[in-house]
Design a protein around this motif. Structure first.
Motif, short mmCIF file in Angstrom:
data_model
loop_
_atom_site.label_atom_id
_atom_site.label_comp_id
_atom_site.label_asym_id
_atom_site.label_seq_id
_atom_site.Cartn_x
_atom_site.Cartn_y
_atom_site.Cartn_z
N VAL A 185 11.90 2.27 -13.38
CA VAL A 185 12.13 1.16 -12.45
C VAL A 185 10.83 0.36 -12.33
N ALA A 186 10.88 -0.89 -12.74
CA ALA A 186 9.66 -1.71 -12.76
C ALA A 186 9.29 -2.21 -11.37
N ALA A 187 10.29 -2.44 -10.53
CA ALA A 187 10.03 -2.96 -9.19
C ALA A 187 11.17 -2.57 -8.28
N CYS A 188 10.86 -2.52 -6.99
CA CYS A 188 11.88 -2.20 -5.99
C CYS A 188 11.77 -3.22 -4.86
N LEU A 189 12.90 -3.81 -4.50
CA LEU A 189 12.97 -4.78 -3.41
C LEU A 189 13.65 -4.13 -2.22
N VAL A 190 13.10 -4.36 -1.03
CA VAL A 190 13.66 -3.80 0.20
C VAL A 190 13.85 -4.93 1.20
N GLY A 191 15.05 -5.02 1.79
CA GLY A 191 15.32 -6.10 2.71
C GLY A 191 15.87 -5.62 4.05
N LYS A 192 15.38 -6.22 5.11
CA LYS A 192 15.89 -5.97 6.46
C LYS A 192 17.20 -6.72 6.64
N GLY A 193 18.28 -5.97 6.93
CA GLY A 193 19.59 -6.58 7.05
C GLY A 193 20.21 -6.36 8.42
N ILE A 194 19.50 -6.76 9.47
CA ILE A 194 20.05 -6.66 10.83
C ILE A 194 20.98 -7.87 11.04
N THR A 195 22.28 -7.64 10.94
CA THR A 195 23.22 -8.75 10.95
C THR A 195 23.39 -9.35 12.35
N PHE A 196 23.02 -8.60 13.38
CA PHE A 196 22.89 -9.17 14.73
C PHE A 196 21.95 -8.28 15.51
N ASP A 197 21.05 -8.91 16.27
CA ASP A 197 20.04 -8.18 17.01
C ASP A 197 20.08 -8.56 18.48
N SER A 198 20.69 -7.68 19.27
CA SER A 198 20.70 -7.89 20.72
C SER A 198 19.37 -7.50 21.36
N SER A 205 16.63 -12.16 25.82
CA SER A 205 17.23 -13.20 26.65
C SER A 205 18.28 -13.94 25.83
N SER A 206 19.13 -14.72 26.50
CA SER A 206 20.16 -15.48 25.78
C SER A 206 19.54 -16.41 24.76
N GLU A 207 18.46 -17.13 25.16
CA GLU A 207 17.85 -18.06 24.22
C GLU A 207 17.18 -17.34 23.06
N GLY A 208 16.74 -16.11 23.27
CA GLY A 208 16.15 -15.34 22.19
C GLY A 208 17.18 -14.67 21.30
N MET A 209 18.41 -14.51 21.80
CA MET A 209 19.45 -13.79 21.08
C MET A 209 20.38 -14.72 20.30
N VAL A 210 20.44 -15.99 20.70
CA VAL A 210 21.50 -16.86 20.19
C VAL A 210 21.43 -17.07 18.67
N PHE A 400 14.11 -19.55 8.45
CA PHE A 400 15.21 -19.98 9.32
C PHE A 400 14.68 -20.98 10.34
N ARG A 401 15.48 -22.00 10.61
CA ARG A 401 15.17 -22.98 11.65
C ARG A 401 16.19 -22.84 12.78
N ASP A 402 15.70 -22.60 14.00
CA ASP A 402 16.61 -22.50 15.14
C ASP A 402 17.37 -23.80 15.36
N SER A 403 16.73 -24.93 15.05
CA SER A 403 17.37 -26.24 15.15
C SER A 403 16.84 -27.11 14.02
N GLY A 404 17.55 -28.19 13.73
CA GLY A 404 17.12 -29.07 12.66
C GLY A 404 15.85 -29.82 13.04
N ASP A 405 15.09 -30.24 12.03
CA ASP A 405 13.90 -31.04 12.27
C ASP A 405 13.84 -32.14 11.22
N SER A 406 12.69 -32.75 11.05
CA SER A 406 12.60 -33.92 10.16
C SER A 406 12.75 -33.56 8.69
#
Length: 426
Positions: A185-198, A205-210, A400-406
């Motif tokens: 195996v030349a390389a191994c990739l590991v990814g965090k896959g928390i599909t939702f984090d309460s 908080s709600s604003e931190g969870m949304v 990831f962008r929480d909201s759109g920007d320029s």
């Protein structure tokens, strides 16, 4: 299709002095002269898309590979699938643009999906389907689901995900184009896959969870990076490990004060259930070490501290192998996906002490206290055989962008995919 051409001339006229975009009978013109021309092209594309233009054809001279990709990044939309015709360029570059777009579009698809639609097993299935569509029979995989994780010793993924009605999953996917089952195996990739984090009992908080559907951005990024590298001709064996769970609250949830003992014998006191990403990645890194791969890369939306340090335009890089970290930064510049190294030394491992275990998973302070991103990376380093493997950790502050920007629509950006693919191809 709106025709889009480029001009190096500064605009002055009815569309405003120094306008990014002007219009004429043949279509729109992007004026990219000035500082940071690629950023100006991306901003112009975002401006066009925000005006309701979802179909564009890049025409005329000046459309280099980098400029076309900058346009795509600004033109991609959260709600609508855009149609984009690349300028007539070298056939190899055209194939590269299409491959890069397929990977970036897949990242957007899975990261922007609702947490109801993108749960741990679904994320694993999507990764298998995406890479299987690229590599076919060169792909094999193993799924370990729910309580079977405990039987295999994967205590971190199980503990974080056991409170959800949808079970946690470890996906190990093997890309082996050699056809030799004994190929190294030349390389191994590991990814965090928390599909939702309460946040678990350290509830957000709600604003931190949304926007916490994005917490599987690391898993999406490494999956897409492998796909992009394969499309560019990767011919070495690479394993992908996705650590997938929902961090929820229930009577059987893991709690502050619990001590987890990992497969490598290391015990970890839980002082913050919202520092869950490092707990699932620890299992993935142990599994990566078991492959004896000389290169281990992990990616995660791991800490707010990294975002505070480098902002949302850069990913943060960590590693004890300084040469590898420097190489990752060099490649980030080459592919226009900015990344910046933050401090990490062996002594950072002592910054999350515990009276009851070998280490705690954080510090009982807001954001993990001073140097939180470095302390999180140091926690991860405990689970990698850094004497025999080179390891680099991507804390994906810009994915990831929480909201759109320029320059970007809201949601996933895909930043990090080409950087990690380039490392694999090295």
């Amino acid at each position: 299709m709106l025709r889009i051409s480029l001009s190096a001339d500064t605009y002055s006229g009815i569309w405003g002095d120094n306008a990014l975009v002007s219009y004429e009978a043949e279509g729109a013109v992007i004026h990219f002269s000035g500082d940071f021309p690629l950023r100006r092209i991306q901003q112009a594309a975002r401006q066009l898309q925000s005006q309701g233009i979802n179909s564009a054809s890049l025409e005329g001279t000046g459309w280099s590979y980098e400029r076309q990709w900058a346009f795509y990044c600004g033109f991609a939309n959260t709600k609508t699938q855009v149609e984009l015709r690349w300028a007539s360029i070298d056939e190899d570059e055209l194939e590269l643009l299409n491959a890069r777009r397929r990977s970036a579009d897949w990242v957007r698809q899975v990261v922007n999906a609702t947490p109801e639609a993108m749960y741990p097993e679904k994320l694993a299935e999507e990764a298998i389907a995406f890479l299987g569509g690229i590599a076919g029979d060169a792909i094999s995989h193993e799924l370990i689901v729910g309580d079977a994780l405990v039987d295999h010793g994967w205590i971190g993924i199980h503990s974080v995900g056991r409170a959800s009605s949808r079970p946690p999953v470890m996906l190990t996917l093997d890309f082996n184009p050699t056809g030799n089952a004994d190929a190294p195996v030349a390389a191994c990739l590991v990814g965090k896959g928390i599909t939702f984090d309460s946040g678990g009992y350290s509830i957000k908080s709600s604003e931190g969870m949304v926007t916490m559907k994005c917490d599987m951005g690391g898993a999406a990024t490494v999956t897409a990076a492998l796909g992009y590298a394969i499309e560019q001709g990767l011919r070495q064996r690479v394993k992908l490990i996705l650590c997938c769970a929902e961090n929820m609250i229930a009577g059987n949830a893991y709690k502050l004060g619990d001590v987890l003992t990992y497969k490598n014998g290391l015990s970890v006191e839980i002082v913050n259930t919202d520092a869950e990403g490092r707990l699932v990645l620890a299992d993935g890194l142990i599994a990566a070490t078991e492959t004896k791969a000389p290169l281990v890369i992990d990616a995660a939306t791991l800490t707010g501290a990294a975002m505070m340090a480098v902002g949302s335009d850069y990913n943060a890089l960590f590693g004890l192998d300084k040469e590898l970290v420097f190489k990752a930064q060099q490649l980030s510049e080459l592919v226009n996906e900015p990344a910046w190294p933050l401090p990490l030394e062996k002594w950072h491992q002592g910054h999350c002490p515990s009276f009851y275990a070998d280490t705690a998973n954080s510090r009982a302070q807001k954001g993990g206290g001073m140097g939180g991103a470095s302390n999180a990376a140091a926690f991860l380093s405990r689970f990698v055989d850094t004497d025999n493997s080179s390891w680099v950790h991507f804390d994906l502050a810009s994915c990831f962008r929480d909201s759109g920007d320029s320059r970007w629509a809201a949601g996933a950006t895909g930043l990090g995919v080409a950087n990690i693919a380039a490392l694999l191809l090295q």
